[in-house]
Design a protein around this motif. Structure first.
Motif, mmCIF file in Angstrom:
data_model
loop_
_atom_site.group_PDB
_atom_site.id
_atom_site.type_symbol
_atom_site.label_atom_id
_atom_site.label_comp_id
_atom_site.label_asym_id
_atom_site.label_seq_id
_atom_site.Cartn_x
_atom_site.Cartn_y
_atom_site.Cartn_z
ATOM 1 N N ALA A 43 0.836 -1.199 0.000
ATOM 2 C CA ALA A 43 0.000 0.000 0.000
ATOM 3 C C ALA A 43 0.867 1.245 0.000
ATOM 4 C CB ALA A 43 -0.915 0.008 1.219
ATOM 5 N N LYS A 44 0.319 2.293 -0.504
ATOM 6 C CA LYS A 44 0.978 3.595 -0.512
ATOM 7 C C LYS A 44 0.047 4.559 0.213
ATOM 8 C CE LYS A 44 2.874 6.966 -3.708
ATOM 9 N NZ LYS A 44 3.120 7.295 -5.110
ATOM 10 N N LYS A 59 -7.462 -17.070 -1.237
ATOM 11 C CA LYS A 59 -8.796 -17.678 -1.169
ATOM 12 C C LYS A 59 -9.853 -16.592 -1.269
ATOM 13 C CE LYS A 59 -7.159 -21.551 1.528
ATOM 14 N NZ LYS A 59 -6.841 -21.951 2.863
ATOM 15 N N ASN A 60 -10.140 -15.960 -0.174
ATOM 16 C CA ASN A 60 -11.154 -14.903 -0.137
ATOM 17 C C ASN A 60 -10.520 -13.556 -0.469
ATOM 18 O OD1 ASN A 60 -13.027 -16.807 0.829
ATOM 19 N ND2 ASN A 60 -12.311 -16.496 2.914
ATOM 20 N N ALA A 61 -11.170 -12.807 -1.336
ATOM 21 C CA ALA A 61 -10.667 -11.474 -1.701
ATOM 22 C C ALA A 61 -11.022 -10.498 -0.583
ATOM 23 C CB ALA A 61 -11.261 -11.027 -3.017
ATOM 24 N N LEU A 62 -10.032 -10.162 0.215
ATOM 25 C CA LEU A 62 -10.237 -9.232 1.326
ATOM 26 C C LEU A 62 -9.816 -7.812 0.966
ATOM 27 C CD1 LEU A 62 -8.906 -11.466 4.242
ATOM 28 C CD2 LEU A 62 -11.272 -11.181 3.464
ATOM 29 N N VAL A 63 -8.834 -7.710 0.071
ATOM 30 C CA VAL A 63 -8.290 -6.422 -0.351
ATOM 31 C C VAL A 63 -8.083 -6.489 -1.857
ATOM 32 C CG1 VAL A 63 -6.279 -4.904 -0.170
ATOM 33 C CG2 VAL A 63 -7.103 -6.064 1.857
ATOM 34 N N ASN A 64 -8.404 -5.415 -2.552
ATOM 35 C CA ASN A 64 -8.233 -5.367 -3.998
ATOM 36 C C ASN A 64 -7.381 -4.183 -4.419
ATOM 37 O OD1 ASN A 64 -10.013 -7.612 -4.771
ATOM 38 N ND2 ASN A 64 -11.579 -6.342 -3.818
ATOM 39 N N GLU A 65 -6.615 -4.368 -5.478
ATOM 40 C CA GLU A 65 -5.768 -3.294 -5.995
ATOM 41 C C GLU A 65 -6.626 -2.093 -6.372
ATOM 42 O OE1 GLU A 65 -3.298 -4.860 -9.138
ATOM 43 O OE2 GLU A 65 -2.782 -6.584 -7.892
ATOM 44 N N GLY A 66 -6.133 -0.921 -6.024
ATOM 45 C CA GLY A 66 -6.835 0.315 -6.345
ATOM 46 C C GLY A 66 -7.776 0.797 -5.257
ATOM 47 N N GLU A 67 -8.093 -0.059 -4.295
ATOM 48 C CA GLU A 67 -8.983 0.370 -3.210
ATOM 49 C C GLU A 67 -8.306 1.448 -2.373
ATOM 50 O OE1 GLU A 67 -10.046 -3.067 -0.893
ATOM 51 O OE2 GLU A 67 -11.581 -3.658 -2.328
ATOM 52 N N GLU A 68 -9.099 2.361 -1.894
ATOM 53 C CA GLU A 68 -8.592 3.426 -1.032
ATOM 54 C C GLU A 68 -9.464 3.529 0.211
ATOM 55 O OE1 GLU A 68 -8.355 7.107 -3.146
ATOM 56 O OE2 GLU A 68 -6.777 6.390 -4.467
ATOM 57 N N CYS A 76 -2.424 -0.269 8.512
ATOM 58 C CA CYS A 76 -1.152 0.340 8.118
ATOM 59 C C CYS A 76 -0.801 1.493 9.060
ATOM 60 C CB CYS A 76 -1.211 0.833 6.680
ATOM 61 S SG CYS A 76 -1.351 -0.501 5.480
ATOM 62 N N LYS A 77 -1.811 2.206 9.522
ATOM 63 C CA LYS A 77 -1.579 3.329 10.436
ATOM 64 C C LYS A 77 -0.898 2.850 11.713
ATOM 65 C CE LYS A 77 -3.796 7.164 12.865
ATOM 66 N NZ LYS A 77 -2.875 7.109 13.971
ATOM 67 N N LEU A 78 -1.288 1.674 12.197
ATOM 68 C CA LEU A 78 -0.651 1.128 13.395
ATOM 69 C C LEU A 78 0.838 0.914 13.176
ATOM 70 C CD1 LEU A 78 -3.294 -1.532 14.473
ATOM 71 C CD2 LEU A 78 -2.899 0.717 15.498
ATOM 72 N N SER A 79 1.203 0.387 12.021
ATOM 73 C CA SER A 79 2.621 0.163 11.702
ATOM 74 C C SER A 79 3.383 1.475 11.648
ATOM 75 C CB SER A 79 2.756 -0.546 10.353
ATOM 76 O OG SER A 79 2.167 -1.801 10.405
#
Length: 86
Positions: A43-44, A59-68, A76-79
């Motif tokens: 992610a950016k 298996k299950n699509a949890l995240v997809n390219e281009g999602e914001e 990511c904020k935690l990291s």
């Protein structure tokens, strides 16, 4: 990294990729097999918006390219917050 003609190539341990997308997808697929995770992504963010650049779902699509998403609502904020702490 090496250059051939006008095309910029990525060389990672003997495997050559034509671009970031090829390298990222290959690395994410490999990592998903090693750590046995359903979803891995790159992610950016600009600390306001978190954009999924590359994603692999086995298996299950949890995240997809281009999602914001708003950055404050992501893991990511935690990291980022922890990295800034230390």
């Amino acid at each position: 990294m090496c250059k051939h003609m006008n095309e910029r190539m990525l060389d990672l341990k003997g495997k050559i990729f034509r671009n970031f997308d090829e390298a990222a997808e290959s690395i994410l697929h490999l990592m998903s097999k090693i750590v046995e995770m359903n979803t891995l992504f790159i992610a950016k963010n600009d600390k306001n918006t978190n954009r999924i650049v590359k994603a692999v779902n086995t298996k299950n699509a949890l995240v997809n390219e281009g999602e914001e998403l708003p950055f404050k609502e992501t893991f990511c904020k935690l990291s980022v917050d922890l990295a800034e702490k230390y």
